[in-house]
Design a protein around this motif. Structure first.
Motif, PDB file in Angstrom:
ATOM      1  N   MET A  94       0.844  -1.196   0.000  1.00 58.52           N
ATOM      2  CA  MET A  94       0.000   0.000   0.000  1.00 58.52           C
ATOM      3  C   MET A  94       0.881   1.248   0.000  1.00 58.52           C
ATOM      4  O   MET A  94       1.760   1.402   0.845  1.00 58.52           O
ATOM      5  CB  MET A  94      -0.897   0.016   1.248  1.00 58.52           C
ATOM      6  N   GLY A  95       0.650   2.155  -0.958  1.00 53.92           N
ATOM      7  CA  GLY A  95       1.388   3.407  -0.994  1.00 53.92           C
ATOM      8  C   GLY A  95       0.682   4.470  -0.174  1.00 53.92           C
ATOM      9  O   GLY A  95      -0.540   4.418  -0.002  1.00 53.92           O
ATOM     10  N   VAL A  96       1.443   5.447   0.311  1.00 53.74           N
ATOM     11  CA  VAL A  96       0.849   6.495   1.144  1.00 53.74           C
ATOM     12  C   VAL A  96      -0.064   7.408   0.345  1.00 53.74           C
ATOM     13  O   VAL A  96      -0.843   8.172   0.921  1.00 53.74           O
ATOM     14  CB  VAL A  96       1.940   7.330   1.838  1.00 53.74           C
ATOM     15  N   LEU A  97       0.006   7.329  -0.988  1.00 56.79           N
ATOM     16  CA  LEU A  97      -0.846   8.163  -1.834  1.00 56.79           C
ATOM     17  C   LEU A  97      -1.880   7.348  -2.607  1.00 56.79           C
ATOM     18  O   LEU A  97      -2.483   7.858  -3.551  1.00 56.79           O
ATOM     19  CB  LEU A  97       0.010   8.982  -2.801  1.00 56.79           C
ATOM     20  N   ASP A  98      -2.104   6.104  -2.194  1.00 57.59           N
ATOM     21  CA  ASP A  98      -3.111   5.276  -2.852  1.00 57.59           C
ATOM     22  C   ASP A  98      -4.462   5.978  -2.873  1.00 57.59           C
ATOM     23  O   ASP A  98      -4.920   6.510  -1.855  1.00 57.59           O
ATOM     24  CB  ASP A  98      -3.264   3.940  -2.130  1.00 57.59           C
ATOM     25  N   GLY A  99      -5.100   5.980  -4.053  1.00 57.11           N
ATOM     26  CA  GLY A  99      -6.425   6.569  -4.186  1.00 57.11           C
ATOM     27  C   GLY A  99      -6.427   8.067  -4.413  1.00 57.11           C
ATOM     28  O   GLY A  99      -7.483   8.653  -4.635  1.00 57.11           O
ATOM     29  N   LYS A 100      -5.259   8.702  -4.375  1.00 52.25           N
ATOM     30  CA  LYS A 100      -5.197  10.154  -4.545  1.00 52.25           C
ATOM     31  C   LYS A 100      -4.850  10.525  -5.983  1.00 52.25           C
ATOM     32  O   LYS A 100      -4.266   9.736  -6.721  1.00 52.25           O
ATOM     33  CB  LYS A 100      -4.163  10.765  -3.587  1.00 52.25           C
ATOM     34  N   THR A 101      -5.226  11.744  -6.340  1.00 52.73           N
ATOM     35  CA  THR A 101      -4.940  12.277  -7.666  1.00 52.73           C
ATOM     36  C   THR A 101      -4.149  13.567  -7.522  1.00 52.73           C
ATOM     37  O   THR A 101      -4.478  14.415  -6.697  1.00 52.73           O
ATOM     38  CB  THR A 101      -6.235  12.564  -8.442  1.00 52.73           C
ATOM     39  N   ALA A 102      -3.104  13.712  -8.347  1.00 56.21           N
ATOM     40  CA  ALA A 102      -2.278  14.916  -8.318  1.00 56.21           C
ATOM     41  C   ALA A 102      -2.154  15.496  -9.720  1.00 56.21           C
ATOM     42  O   ALA A 102      -2.136  14.768 -10.715  1.00 56.21           O
ATOM     43  CB  ALA A 102      -0.893  14.597  -7.759  1.00 56.21           C
ATOM     44  N   LEU A 103      -2.036  16.801  -9.785  1.00 51.57           N
ATOM     45  CA  LEU A 103      -1.768  17.525 -11.024  1.00 51.57           C
ATOM     46  C   LEU A 103      -0.436  18.235 -10.830  1.00 51.57           C
ATOM     47  O   LEU A 103      -0.246  18.949  -9.844  1.00 51.57           O
ATOM     48  CB  LEU A 103      -2.887  18.534 -11.301  1.00 51.57           C
ATOM     49  N   VAL A 104       0.484  18.042 -11.766  1.00 45.26           N
ATOM     50  CA  VAL A 104       1.815  18.644 -11.664  1.00 45.26           C
ATOM     51  C   VAL A 104       2.060  19.513 -12.887  1.00 45.26           C
ATOM     52  O   VAL A 104       2.009  19.028 -14.015  1.00 45.26           O
ATOM     53  CB  VAL A 104       2.913  17.562 -11.567  1.00 45.26           C
ATOM     54  N   THR A 105       2.317  20.803 -12.672  1.00 42.16           N
ATOM     55  CA  THR A 105       2.676  21.673 -13.797  1.00 42.16           C
ATOM     56  C   THR A 105       4.190  21.624 -13.997  1.00 42.16           C
ATOM     57  O   THR A 105       4.953  21.378 -13.074  1.00 42.16           O
ATOM     58  CB  THR A 105       2.226  23.127 -13.557  1.00 42.16           C
ATOM     59  N   GLY A 106       4.614  21.852 -15.236  1.00 42.31           N
ATOM     60  CA  GLY A 106       6.037  21.735 -15.536  1.00 42.31           C
ATOM     61  C   GLY A 106       6.533  20.322 -15.309  1.00 42.31           C
ATOM     62  O   GLY A 106       7.655  20.103 -14.850  1.00 42.31           O
ATOM     63  N   GLY A 107       5.710  19.342 -15.658  1.00 43.41           N
ATOM     64  CA  GLY A 107       6.012  17.955 -15.338  1.00 43.41           C
ATOM     65  C   GLY A 107       6.869  17.228 -16.354  1.00 43.41           C
ATOM     66  O   GLY A 107       7.152  16.043 -16.188  1.00 43.41           O
TER      67      GLY A 107
END
Length: 278
Positions: free
Chosen positions: A1-14
């Motif tokens: 299990m990852g600590v960010l499981d189920g989360k969504t992120a948006l990264v600019t300049g990716g």
């Protein structure tokens, strides 16, 4: 299990540097990631390397409709938005203040400060309604100390830090956290851009920057994109659930200044050795 499981992120300049490292680490820890940039070739490659956990969207962060569309795309594609990383950047031209053009000033503020404002504005609308979220703004040591970047760059990065604090105060009651990460000298293509290198030279320049930074910071190595990504990932996770309005400086001790006593001792030892061998 990852600590960010189920989360969504948006990264600019990716598409490269700190942004690409952040996308990779967030995905590794379980997040779904929307990679955004204006470099479609590199951005698409970053997303493709992450598999079905990621997607790419062309986004000019200086344009309000583009940023609004990116936030909407993250929500439409993945169903939610837990974190936005306002990372897109430019160094700009090193000039004396009297030689700095209004165009250069405005271009720096558009990419660095306006983009952070727009990302915060549109992410906040979603996160306020959700009742949770993490906004991470990437600043620079140039925003807290002089001499580490051109005048427009430093001023814009300082503005990012004040925006971080004011937004954190407004959004705290909705359990939306706003924090900043401030890198020191990091071996990335953007440093080569700041030195005036052409695109074809940038990849080779990263190793040169890495070598040069070894003696530039108290911890005797260059900062790497993953060093910054680690701090960003922490702020994106629930491990930092009670942290808001803060600035994490990740600079290898650069802003601590020069260590006069140790320099003095080193020089004294060298003088003593010269005397003994005479």
């Amino acid at each position: 299990m990852g600590v960010l499981d189920g989360k969504t992120a948006l990264v600019t300049g990716g598409a490269s540097g700190i942004g690409a490292a952040t996308c990779a680490l967030l995905a590794e820890r379980g997040a779904r990631v929307l990679v955004t940039d204006i470099d479609d070739t590199r951005g698409t490659a970053v997303a493709a390397a992450l598999g079905d956990r990621a997607a790419y969207l062309h986004t000019d962060v200086t344009k309000e409709p583009d940023v609004a569309d990116a936030v909407a795309e993250a929500v439409t594609r993945f169903g939610r938005l837990d974190c936005i990383v306002n990372n897109a950047g430019r160094v700009g031209a090193w000039t004396y203040l009297e030689d700095t053009s209004v165009e250069e000033w405005d271009a720096s503020f558009a990419v660095l400060a306006r983009s952070a404002f727009l990302g915060t504005k549109y992410a906040a609308r979603v996160m306020r309604e959700q009742g949770f979220g993490s906004i991470v703004n990437v600043s620079s040591v140039a925003g807290i100390r002089t001499g580490f970047g051109p005048h427009p760059y430093g001023a814009a990065k300082a503005a990012v830090l004040q925006l971080t604090r004011s937004a954190a105060r407004e959004l705290a009651e909705f359990t939306v956290r706003v924090n900043a990460v401030t890198p020191g000298g990091v071996a990335t293509r953007i440093v080569g851009h700041g030195a005036g290198l052409e695109d074809a030279e940038l990849d080779a320049s990263v190793d040169a920057v890495r070598q040069g930074l070894r003696s530039f910071q108290p911890i005797p190595r260059a900062g790497e994109p993953d060093d910054i990504a680690q701090a960003i990932a922490h702020l994106a996770s629930d491990d930092s659930a009670f942290v808001t309005g803060q600035n994490i400086v990740v600079d290898g001790g650069l802003t601590l200044g020069k260590s006069w006593p140790s320099n003095y001792a080193r020089e004294a030892r060298a003088a003593s050795n010269r005397t003994a061998s005479a």
